[in-house]
Design a protein around this motif. Structure first.
Motif, PDB file in Angstrom:
ATOM      1  N   UNK A 159      -0.430   6.306  10.185  1.00 30.68           N
ATOM      2  CA  UNK A 159      -1.900   6.348  10.165  1.00 30.68           C
ATOM      3  C   UNK A 159      -2.470   5.129   9.428  1.00 30.68           C
ATOM      4  N   UNK A 160      -1.901   4.820   8.278  1.00 28.32           N
ATOM      5  CA  UNK A 160      -2.397   3.648   7.541  1.00 28.32           C
ATOM      6  C   UNK A 160      -2.155   2.362   8.319  1.00 28.32           C
ATOM      7  N   UNK A 161      -1.041   2.319   9.053  1.00 26.57           N
ATOM      8  CA  UNK A 161      -0.766   1.142   9.879  1.00 26.57           C
ATOM      9  C   UNK A 161      -1.880   0.907  10.891  1.00 26.57           C
ATOM     10  N   UNK A 162      -2.340   1.980  11.520  1.00 26.75           N
ATOM     11  CA  UNK A 162      -3.439   1.850  12.486  1.00 26.75           C
ATOM     12  C   UNK A 162      -4.730   1.397  11.807  1.00 26.75           C
ATOM     13  N   UNK A 163      -5.001   1.974  10.630  1.00 30.29           N
ATOM     14  CA  UNK A 163      -6.242   1.621   9.926  1.00 30.29           C
ATOM     15  C   UNK A 163      -6.208   0.163   9.480  1.00 30.29           C
ATOM     16  N   UNK A 164      -5.062  -0.286   8.982  1.00 30.17           N
ATOM     17  CA  UNK A 164      -4.941  -1.661   8.504  1.00 30.17           C
ATOM     18  C   UNK A 164      -4.990  -2.622   9.692  1.00 30.17           C
ATOM     19  N   UNK A 165      -4.386  -2.241  10.798  1.00 26.71           N
ATOM     20  CA  UNK A 165      -4.460  -3.074  12.002  1.00 26.71           C
ATOM     21  C   UNK A 165      -5.901  -3.212  12.482  1.00 26.71           C
ATOM     22  N   UNK A 166      -6.685  -2.120  12.335  1.00 25.44           N
ATOM     23  CA  UNK A 166      -8.085  -2.180  12.786  1.00 25.44           C
ATOM     24  C   UNK A 166      -8.906  -3.141  11.919  1.00 25.44           C
ATOM     25  N   UNK A 199       6.583  -1.354   7.435  1.00 24.98           N
ATOM     26  CA  UNK A 199       6.672  -0.052   6.773  1.00 24.98           C
ATOM     27  C   UNK A 199       8.038   0.131   6.112  1.00 24.98           C
ATOM     28  N   UNK A 200       8.008   0.674   4.900  1.00 25.69           N
ATOM     29  CA  UNK A 200       9.229   1.021   4.168  1.00 25.69           C
ATOM     30  C   UNK A 200       9.144   2.506   3.855  1.00 25.69           C
ATOM     31  N   UNK A 201      10.242   3.221   4.050  1.00 18.24           N
ATOM     32  CA  UNK A 201      10.247   4.653   3.781  1.00 18.24           C
ATOM     33  C   UNK A 201      10.124   4.918   2.274  1.00 18.24           C
ATOM     34  N   UNK A 202       9.204   5.787   1.923  1.00 12.18           N
ATOM     35  CA  UNK A 202       8.911   6.040   0.514  1.00 12.18           C
ATOM     36  C   UNK A 202      10.081   6.631  -0.259  1.00 12.18           C
ATOM     37  N   UNK A 203      10.817   7.561   0.338  1.00  8.42           N
ATOM     38  CA  UNK A 203      11.951   8.176  -0.358  1.00  8.42           C
ATOM     39  C   UNK A 203      13.044   7.148  -0.647  1.00  8.42           C
ATOM     40  N   UNK A 204      13.313   6.279   0.323  1.00 10.63           N
ATOM     41  CA  UNK A 204      14.302   5.227   0.097  1.00 10.63           C
ATOM     42  C   UNK A 204      13.846   4.308  -1.036  1.00 10.63           C
ATOM     43  N   UNK A 249      -8.804 -11.296   3.596  1.00 10.90           N
ATOM     44  CA  UNK A 249      -7.998 -11.021   4.783  1.00 10.90           C
ATOM     45  C   UNK A 249      -6.730 -10.300   4.354  1.00 10.90           C
ATOM     46  N   UNK A 250      -6.438  -9.198   5.045  1.00 12.74           N
ATOM     47  CA  UNK A 250      -5.309  -8.388   4.603  1.00 12.74           C
ATOM     48  C   UNK A 250      -3.972  -9.072   4.904  1.00 12.74           C
ATOM     49  N   UNK A 251      -3.905  -9.825   5.988  1.00  9.87           N
ATOM     50  CA  UNK A 251      -2.649 -10.511   6.317  1.00  9.87           C
ATOM     51  C   UNK A 251      -1.515  -9.517   6.484  1.00  9.87           C
ATOM     52  N   UNK A 252      -0.358  -9.861   5.916  1.00 10.08           N
ATOM     53  CA  UNK A 252       0.816  -8.987   5.996  1.00 10.08           C
ATOM     54  C   UNK A 252       0.719  -7.917   4.901  1.00 10.08           C
ATOM     55  N   UNK A 253       0.780  -6.669   5.298  1.00 14.04           N
ATOM     56  CA  UNK A 253       0.695  -5.559   4.344  1.00 14.04           C
ATOM     57  C   UNK A 253       1.989  -4.747   4.423  1.00 14.04           C
ATOM     58  N   UNK A 254       2.552  -4.436   3.253  1.00 16.36           N
ATOM     59  CA  UNK A 254       3.762  -3.620   3.198  1.00 16.36           C
ATOM     60  C   UNK A 254       3.359  -2.185   2.885  1.00 16.36           C
ATOM     61  N   UNK A 255       3.673  -1.278   3.791  1.00  8.41           N
ATOM     62  CA  UNK A 255       3.389   0.135   3.558  1.00  8.41           C
ATOM     63  C   UNK A 255       4.631   0.809   2.996  1.00  8.41           C
ATOM     64  N   UNK A 256       4.450   1.568   1.925  1.00 10.28           N
ATOM     65  CA  UNK A 256       5.572   2.283   1.325  1.00 10.28           C
ATOM     66  C   UNK A 256       5.169   3.743   1.229  1.00 10.28           C
ATOM     67  N   UNK A 257       5.688   4.569   2.138  1.00 17.90           N
ATOM     68  CA  UNK A 257       5.291   5.973   2.112  1.00 17.90           C
ATOM     69  C   UNK A 257       6.048   6.775   3.138  1.00 17.90           C
ATOM     70  N   UNK A 258       5.604   8.022   3.298  1.00 13.01           N
ATOM     71  CA  UNK A 258       6.198   8.887   4.316  1.00 13.01           C
ATOM     72  C   UNK A 258       5.868   8.322   5.693  1.00 13.01           C
ATOM     73  N   UNK A 259       6.785   8.435   6.655  1.00 12.65           N
ATOM     74  CA  UNK A 259       6.578   7.826   7.971  1.00 12.65           C
ATOM     75  C   UNK A 259       5.248   8.201   8.630  1.00 12.65           C
ATOM     76  N   UNK A 282       0.859  -1.184   0.000  1.00 17.51           N
ATOM     77  CA  UNK A 282       0.000   0.000   0.000  1.00 17.51           C
ATOM     78  C   UNK A 282       0.892   1.230   0.000  1.00 17.51           C
ATOM     79  N   UNK A 283       0.643   2.124  -0.950  1.00 17.88           N
ATOM     80  CA  UNK A 283       1.383   3.383  -1.038  1.00 17.88           C
ATOM     81  C   UNK A 283       0.421   4.506  -0.693  1.00 17.88           C
ATOM     82  N   UNK A 284       0.356   4.891   0.569  1.00 18.42           N
ATOM     83  CA  UNK A 284      -0.597   5.925   0.968  1.00 18.42           C
ATOM     84  C   UNK A 284      -0.173   7.273   0.421  1.00 18.42           C
ATOM     85  N   UNK A 285      -1.166   8.127   0.160  1.00 20.49           N
ATOM     86  CA  UNK A 285      -0.821   9.459  -0.341  1.00 20.49           C
ATOM     87  C   UNK A 285      -2.021  10.155  -0.926  1.00 20.49           C
TER      88      UNK A 285
END
Lengths: 310, 310
Positions: B270-277, B284-289, B255-265, B145-148
Motif C-alpha cells: 500500500x505504501x509503495x502505491x502511495x509513494x509511487x503516486x 521493499x524490505x521485509x520488516x521481520x527480517x 522529491x522522494x526519489x528512491x524510498x526504502x520500505x521496511x515493513x510487513x509485505x 519508511x517504516x509503515x505501521x
C-alpha cells in the motif's frame, strides 16, 4: 388545539432536545436520548417525553436532525442543493404520533467544493435559522461554519444553501483523545488548555495543513521529551485539528473574509481563533438559538399542511 | 553457555516476538503479550516464555521496542540522533533475568524535519537491520519508511540515523475504522479493497494532502448517496490516510526519489502505491527480517559486555 403552541425538537445522533413553545417563548424544555441511544421506538420515546405537554394542546411538532435518517423515525430523503427555506418546507415529511401532527425536516445533499458527495441533517435548520437571526445574511454570498462532531463549512447565496463540506473534526478529536497513544495516560476529565491550543494552531500556521498527520505525533513526543502537561497536550491536539480544518478551508474557499460561526459558544471561540489565524473575521451566532429560529421558519405555515389534524 | 546461541526479541506495545537463534538460523519462535497487555511482570512473562530454551544454554537475550520504555521492563533512555549502530551498542542497557544476561536496546529521539520533538522504540533496530540486509544503504543519504501503527519516515546518512518523523497513520485508521461514523455499520471483518484504496489515493493526488480532513467524510457520504460497498469504503479511508502521509512527506523531504520500505509485505504494498503516486520509486524490505538483522548487529560483541556472566 392551540395554534400558538407547538413542540420543536433537535434530534441528533447523540441527543434529543425538545422545546415547548408559545410563539417565540420557550415554555419548557426536555432532554432525551439521541437516535443511536434509543431503547424504545422513536415514536414511543417521543410520546413519553412529550407527556403532559399534550395538555397545552400543541398544534404539532417539528423535528430536525438524524430523526429523519435511515436509522431514525422515518426516512426523509435528502433535498438537493441549492435549497432555500421554501424548498425545504415543501419537502417536510408529515406523519403523526397518537394524533399529534409531526413534521420531519429533511437533510441536504450536495456535490461539495472538492467535487465529492456530501450530506447534512440538522445543520440545514441551524443555517436557515441563522439567516432569520441576522437577515443581512439573506442577500449576497456568505460562508457559515457550524463547528462540531462533523463541522460543516457552508456557502449561502441569496438565502439558499448552495453547497457545503463536512470535516469530521470533532469526531476525530474525540477518538484520538479517548483511545489513542497520543493522549495515553491523560485522565478523561482533563480539559485542553488555551496555551496548548494556541501552540497547536501555531504549528499549523507554520507548516500548513498538509502536515497535520506529521504533526499529530508531537502531542505524544512533547509529553515524553518536554514534559508537556496533560492539559496543554489536549489543547495542542485540538489546536492542530481545528487549525488544519480552517487552513484547508482557506485553500478551497479562497480568502475567508467574513465568516459566520453557528455553534456552542466554546466551540465558536476555538474556531474563531483558528479562522482568525487564517485571516478570517468572525461573527458568532449561538447554535441553540439558531436551531429554534430554523425550526420556526421551517414549520408548516398552516394547519392544513398536515395530513392529520388534531 | 553456548556463545553461538542467543534469544532475540521484538517487544512492542501490542505483541512480543521471541526467537531462539543459532548463528543466523532461527531454531524456534514464540509469541507473547505486548507491553500494554501484560498480566505478570515483564521479567516473569519473559522467563516463562523462554522456558525450555534455557536448556540450549543461550549466551543471552537481546530485546528491542517498548520493553525499554517507561512502561516496559526497565527504562533505557532515548539515544539522540544522529546515531549509528556503534552508538546504539554503546548505550544498550544490560540487566539479567534469573542469571540470563539481557540487553535492552534504547530508542531514539530527535528534532524532526518539522522542528518538533520525536521518538521511536524498536524501529531503530529495523532500520539498522535494513542497512545490514542491503549494505549499499550504508553510504550516502537515504529515505527509509517504516509503515505501521506509527509510521516512521527516517533519513539515514552514511550509516547513521540522522532524523525521523512519526505519523500515527495506522492508529488513526484503526480508530476511524472501528469507532467512527465513517465506517458505521461496516462489519469488523471487512477488508479494504484495492479499488477503494486507489480511489482514496487519487482524491489526495487530485486535491493535495491539506484536504485530508475535508475528504474523510466522503467515506460516509459515498456509502449513503452512491451505495459505495463497505470494502471499497474501508479501502477508500486507507487510501486517503496513506496517500496524505506520502504526499505530506514529499512537501518536507522534497522529491522522494528512491524510498526504502521496511515493513510487513501488505503494508509495504500500500505504501509503495502511495509513494509511487508522489513520484517515488520503492524498494521493499521485509520488516521481520530487518528486526532479526538489527538485533544481530546490535548484540553485544563479546560476553564481557554483560554485567553478569552466566
Amino acid at each position: 388545539m392551540d395554534p400558538s403552541i407547538s413542540i420543536f425538537g433537535d434530534w441528533g445522533t447523540s441527543r434529543l432536545r425538545l422545546y415547548l413553545r408559545q410563539g417565540k417563548s420557550v415554555l419548557d424544555r426536555r432532554d432525551g436520548p439521541g437516535i443511536s441511544a434509543l431503547t424504545t421506538s422513536p415514536e414511543d420515546t417521543f410520546l413519553e417525553l412529550v407527556g403532559d405537554w399534550r395538555e397545552a394542546r400543541p398544534s404539532g411538532a417539528v423535528l430536525c436532525g438524524m430523526v429523519g435518517s435511515r436509522i431514525g423515525w422515518v426516512e426523509a430523503p435528502y433535498a438537493p442543493c441549492p435549497a432555500s427555506a421554501a424548498d425545504l418546507r415543501e419537502r417536510v415529511l408529515k406523519i403523526e404520533a397518537d394524533g399529534l401532527p409531526v413534521s420531519i425536516i429533511p437533510g441536504l445533499s450536495c456535490l461539495n467544493p472538492l467535487g465529492g458527495p456530501d450530506v447534512m441533517r440538522g445543520e440545514e435548520t441551524q443555517i436557515l435559522g441563522a439567516l432569520e437571526l441576522d437577515p443581512a445574511l439573506k442577500t449576497g454570498r456568505h460562508l457559515l461554519v457550524l463547528p462540531g462532531t462533523h463541522s460543516k463549512w457552508t456557502v449561502v447565496e441569496d438565502g439558499a444553501i448552495t453547497g457545503f463540506l463536512t470535516a469530521p473534526v470533532g469526531e476525530t478529536f474525540a477518538l484520538l483523545r479517548q483511545h489513542s497513544t497520543l493522549a495515553a495516560g491523560v485522565g478523561a476529565d482533563v480539559q485542553g488548555s488555551d496555551a496548548g491550543f494556541a501552540m497547536g494552531l501555531s504549528r499549523i500556521v507554520e507548516h500548513g495543513p498538509a502536515q497535520l498527520p506529521h504533526l499529530l505525533f508531537e502531542t505524544r513526543a512533547r509529553q515524553l521529551l518536554d514534559a508537556l502537561p496533560a492539559a496543554d497536550a489536549i489543547g495542542f491536539l485540538s489546536g492542530l485539528l481545528i487549525g488544519a480544518d480552517a487552513a484547508a478551508a482557506r485553500q478551497w474557499f479562497g480568502d475567508l473574509g467574513q465568516v459566520i460561526l453557528v455553534g456552542a459558544p466554546a466551540l465558536n471561540r476555538f474556531y474563531g481563533q483558528a479562522i482568525a489565524s487564517q485571516g478570517g473575521v468572525v461573527t458568532a451566532i449561538d447554535g441553540d438559538s439558531a436551531v429554534l429560529a430554523g425550526l420556526t421558519t421551517l414549520s408548516p405555515r398552516k394547519n392544513s399542511d398536515f395530513h392529520v389534524l388534531a
